[in-house]
Design a protein around this motif. Structure first.
Motif, mmCIF file in Angstrom:
data_model
loop_
_atom_site.group_PDB
_atom_site.id
_atom_site.type_symbol
_atom_site.label_atom_id
_atom_site.label_comp_id
_atom_site.label_asym_id
_atom_site.label_seq_id
_atom_site.Cartn_x
_atom_site.Cartn_y
_atom_site.Cartn_z
ATOM 1 N N THR A 132 0.816 -1.216 0.000
ATOM 2 C CA THR A 132 0.000 0.000 0.000
ATOM 3 C C THR A 132 0.852 1.270 0.000
ATOM 4 O OG1 THR A 132 -1.739 -1.182 1.120
ATOM 5 C CG2 THR A 132 -1.836 1.204 1.275
ATOM 6 N N GLN A 133 1.940 1.247 0.783
ATOM 7 C CA GLN A 133 2.774 2.468 0.869
ATOM 8 C C GLN A 133 3.368 2.808 -0.509
ATOM 9 O OE1 GLN A 133 6.109 2.217 3.602
ATOM 10 N NE2 GLN A 133 6.772 4.262 2.959
ATOM 11 N N ALA A 134 3.814 1.785 -1.220
ATOM 12 C CA ALA A 134 4.394 2.013 -2.551
ATOM 13 C C ALA A 134 3.300 2.498 -3.506
ATOM 14 C CB ALA A 134 5.019 0.727 -3.081
ATOM 15 N N PHE A 135 2.129 1.906 -3.394
ATOM 16 C CA PHE A 135 1.005 2.303 -4.240
ATOM 17 C C PHE A 135 0.658 3.776 -4.011
ATOM 18 C CE2 PHE A 135 -3.580 2.977 -4.727
ATOM 19 C CZ PHE A 135 -3.735 2.665 -6.071
ATOM 20 N N GLU A 136 0.599 4.171 -2.729
ATOM 21 C CA GLU A 136 0.254 5.577 -2.406
ATOM 22 C C GLU A 136 1.308 6.539 -2.958
ATOM 23 O OE1 GLU A 136 -2.540 6.576 -1.352
ATOM 24 O OE2 GLU A 136 -3.372 4.642 -0.751
ATOM 25 N N THR A 137 2.581 6.115 -2.960
ATOM 26 C CA THR A 137 3.657 6.972 -3.473
ATOM 27 C C THR A 137 3.438 7.301 -4.948
ATOM 28 O OG1 THR A 137 5.201 5.905 -1.954
ATOM 29 C CG2 THR A 137 6.177 7.154 -3.773
ATOM 30 N N VAL A 138 3.028 6.288 -5.723
ATOM 31 C CA VAL A 138 2.932 6.513 -7.173
ATOM 32 C C VAL A 138 1.521 6.885 -7.638
ATOM 33 C CG1 VAL A 138 4.934 5.082 -7.736
ATOM 34 C CG2 VAL A 138 2.672 4.020 -7.615
ATOM 35 N N LYS A 139 0.556 6.852 -6.725
ATOM 36 C CA LYS A 139 -0.837 7.155 -7.098
ATOM 37 C C LYS A 139 -0.971 8.512 -7.825
ATOM 38 C CE LYS A 139 -5.453 6.572 -6.760
ATOM 39 N NZ LYS A 139 -5.915 7.832 -7.295
ATOM 40 N N PRO A 140 -0.297 9.590 -7.337
ATOM 41 C CA PRO A 140 -0.431 10.865 -8.059
ATOM 42 C C PRO A 140 0.065 10.784 -9.506
ATOM 43 C CG PRO A 140 0.642 11.189 -5.920
ATOM 44 C CD PRO A 140 0.517 9.717 -6.113
ATOM 45 N N LEU A 141 1.005 9.886 -9.766
ATOM 46 C CA LEU A 141 1.499 9.736 -11.142
ATOM 47 C C LEU A 141 0.462 9.001 -11.993
ATOM 48 C CD1 LEU A 141 5.238 8.802 -10.417
ATOM 49 C CD2 LEU A 141 4.183 11.068 -10.638
#
Ligand code: NAD
Length: 290
Positions: A132-141
């Motif tokens: 989830t943490q990695a997903f949240e990092t790239v979500k804005p992209l």
């Protein structure tokens, strides 16, 4: 963000350009010579990855992804993120996630649907796998490059969703095309066939949104002499990936296997190479039962 973008082809090029246009600092690399508005181009994959918060890859297959991942992971700082948007086998996605974890780098596998048009317009759908943490990092992209993202689960889940979806698509396109060919031989008008099926229990995306019959239904590659669209050889790639995954997982997928066989024949032994995957309709049209 500082973004490294490796693989600036038909899909990666416009995706990288959209990130740059949104104000991110994007450094790209491709083995082919590429020039793109708003991007700095590095001389190696490692150089593009150096100093990046996120490195994105958009590459042809799992073997190339693994080789590139080895190069870029050595150049990335711990705590940064590797985001792969290519369509590759589930095993390669998981292998890259393991390699990255060993050096403290988080990964997301996020293959896309939406094609070249979606990449250019920033309207792709992303199916993502990873923590989830990695997903949240790239979500804005994802929000810049696409309009819909589903976090499907852990590493490899994005690739799993993609190949399951495309296995359904391959099978349903073949079913739609062979039904049109049968309808022709039964003397049924194609427009009437569409009017009935598109509003009955045989409806599908292949029939309703991407009708393989020229002049029937919404505009589709069939109306442009089957110029892709989504090329038959790309459908074959995804069907092969789904059968490879089914072998590994001991899943019984007879319709997917037959779809792979038919697209192999179409692309390698008939005239399907370079045509849209819906050109299965003229193929069936010209055949009898033998
Ligand atoms: P493409 O062949 O146009 O682009 C791939 C790029 O990777 C090329 O520019 C190539 O030079 C580059 N490349 C190859 N090896 C490299 C390496 N070692 N280092 C750096 N660059 C390297 O393909 P594409 O259509 O952009 O597809 C990319 C991925 O997206 C594929 O996995 C494909 O299955 C997937 N995909 C494509 C579509 C589509 O409609 N084209 C749709 C959905 C998903």
């Amino acid at each position: 963000m500082n973004i490294g973008f490796i693989g600036l082809g038909n899909m990666g090029g416009p995706m990288a350009a959209n990130l740059a246009a949104a104000g991110h600092k994007v450094t790209g690399f491709d083995t082919a010579t590429v020039e793109l508005e708003g991007l700095a181009i590095a001389g190696t994959a490692a150089a593009a990855a150096t100093g990046a918060d996120v490195v994105i890859t958009m590459l042809p297959n799992g073997a190339i992804l693994r080789a590139v991942a080895e190069q870029v992971l050595a150049a990335m700082a711990p705590g940064t993120t590797l985001l792969d948007c290519s369509t590759v086998d589930v095993d390669s996605a998981r292998a890259v996630a393991d390699m990255a974890a060993q050096v403290g780098i988080q990964t997301v596998d996020a293959p896309v649907s939406g094609g070249i048009g979606g990449a250019a317009a920033g309207t792709l759908t992303f199916m993502a796998g990873g923590p989830t943490q990695a997903f949240e990092t790239v979500k804005p992209l994802f929000d810049i490059m696409g309009q819909k993202t589903v976090h499907c689960g852990d590493a490899g889940a994005g690739q799993a969703a993609k190949i399951c979806n495309n296995m359904i698509l391959g099978v349903s396109m073949i079913a739609t095309c062979e039904a049109f060919a049968l309808a022709d031989k039964l003397g049924l008008d194609r427009q009437k066939m569409f009017d009935v099926v598109s509003t009955s229990s045989g409806y599908s995306w292949s029939m309703n949104a991407y009708c393989p019959a020229p002049g029937v239904g919404p505009t589709s590659p069939a109306d442009n002499n089957y110029t892709p669209g989504f090329a038959a050889e790309l459908m074959l790639k995804d069907l092969r990936l789904s059968q490879q995954a089914a072998d590994g997982a001991d899943a019984d997928t007879p319709m997917g296997a037959l779809a792979q066989q038919l697209y192999t024949q179409f692309v390698e032994a008939e005239d399907g190479l370079g045509k849209d995957f819906s050109a299965m309709l003229p193929r069936f049209e010209n055949r009898g039962r033998d």
